[in-house]
Design an enzyme around this catalytic site. Structure first.
Site, short mmCIF file in Angstrom:
data_model
loop_
_atom_site.label_atom_id
_atom_site.label_comp_id
_atom_site.label_asym_id
_atom_site.label_seq_id
_atom_site.Cartn_x
_atom_site.Cartn_y
_atom_site.Cartn_z
N HIS A 44 0.84 -1.20 0.00
CA HIS A 44 0.00 0.00 0.00
C HIS A 44 0.88 1.26 0.00
O HIS A 44 0.57 2.24 -0.68
CB HIS A 44 -0.88 0.03 1.26
CG HIS A 44 -1.84 -1.11 1.38
ND1 HIS A 44 -1.72 -2.10 2.33
CD2 HIS A 44 -2.96 -1.42 0.67
CE1 HIS A 44 -2.72 -2.95 2.22
NE2 HIS A 44 -3.49 -2.58 1.22
N GLN A 68 -18.14 -6.57 -1.46
CA GLN A 68 -17.26 -7.42 -2.25
C GLN A 68 -16.90 -8.73 -1.54
O GLN A 68 -16.05 -9.47 -2.01
CB GLN A 68 -16.01 -6.66 -2.68
CG GLN A 68 -15.05 -6.29 -1.58
CD GLN A 68 -14.00 -5.30 -2.09
OE1 GLN A 68 -14.30 -4.15 -2.40
NE2 GLN A 68 -12.76 -5.74 -2.18
#
Ligand code: AMP
Length: 288
Positions: A44, A68
């Site tokens: 990230h 999701q």
């Protein structure tokens, strides 16, 4: 406090986030956006680094998107570590962390409008996780609408995800540039993932099978598709800890499986369950 040590401002409301972005835009600032589900690691942070290099304002979202996750998946046990995430982002030039609640994002519940990922969204990850990509694209479209960035950063680690996001941006004419950042790996090859923290020491060793399979695939590239698949499958051996899900060689432009006689660049996508943890990885290889 010096700029370098500044902790990002945390915003959990859509209206407040919009206001901040509007103000900065009115002052001529460009905006970069890094969507994440938190539990941040160096993968990230590579996206964040690229974002700070290109834009005046950097916004990172931290939101574990229930849309999701399918029934029986790891929504409940997905790590939520906002304090540690803010520590990790401190001093890295991030202006705002947008961390909304589920109610803020989906006030009308799960019956609201969805983006559908189409045929490629039903393959590979989509075949194993029905509805996953519709949920992912829906939240990304919402986040794009909220943040309205000039540029958004995604990791190559989730190759099918970034393919579908790029296609959504094209298909829906969203005025956003999507940039892809190479996969960040541990020294031994394991792709960084928020889910790696679930691996026991034995599973951590076994998880290396994914990147080893990709290395074997890459080495077999000059011998063609069948050999690539054979070598990569052989890397999985007969481990009880690692249960392969899919291993496919696809065209990087269409993400559809390549023909047996294909040559040139190809993408190898792999997914496996290591103990109770599902991991994915991929590599760009050269065929023939
Ligand atoms: P996630 O929090 O897992 O939804 O990931 C947020 C973003 O970080 C996605 O664009 C991922 O593709 C990216 N990402 C996750 N792991 C890595 C990694 N090891 N290297 C590069 N990018 C990554």
């Amino acid at each position: 406090m010096s700029a370098a040590a500044r902790r990002p401002r945390v915003i959990d409301g859509i209206a407040e986030l919009r206001e901040v972005v509007c103000e900065r835009r009115a002052a001529g600032a460009s905006v970069a956006f890094v969507p994440t589900m938190g539990a941040l690691h160096d993968g990230h942070l590579a996206l964040v680094r690229r974002a700070t290099e290109t834009a005046d304002v950097v916004i990172v979202s931290v939101f574990v998107n229930p849309l999701q996750f399918g029934p029986g998946e790891d929504l409940d046990r997905y790590p939520r570590t906002l304090d540690a995430d803010l520590d990790a982002l401190t001093g890295r030039g991030v202006d705002v962390v947008f961390a909304p609640t589920v109610a803020e994002m989906y006030p009308d519940g799960p019956s609201s409008t969805r983006v559908t990922a189409g045929a490629v969204g039903a393959l590979y990850e989509g075949a194993s996780r029905p509805g996953h990509f519709d949920g992912m694209l829906t939240v990304v479209a919402k986040l794009f609408g909220i943040v309205q960035p000039d540029v958004a950063y995604f990791g190559q680690k989730d190759a099918q995800q970034v393919f579908l996001v790029q296609r959504m941006v094209r298909d829906l004419d969203l005025p956003i540039r999507v940039e892809v950042v190479p996969t960040v790996r541990e020294a031994d090859g394991l792709a960084l993932s928020s889910r790696n923290r679930f691996l026991s020491p034995a599973e951590r060793r076994a998880a290396l099978t994914l990147s080893e399979a990709l290395r074997a695939a890459e080495a077999a590239g000059p011998q063609g598709v069948a050999e690539v698949l054979a070598e990569a499958e052989a890397a999985f051996g007969a481990s009880e800890t690692v249960q392969p899900d899919y291993l496919v060689v696809v065209d990087p432009v269409t993400l559809l499986p390549v023909e047996p006689e294909a040559s040139g660049p190809a993408l190898v996508l792999v997914a496996a369950r290591v103990g109770a943890t599902r991991l994915i990885d991929n590599a760009l290889i050269s065929l023939r």
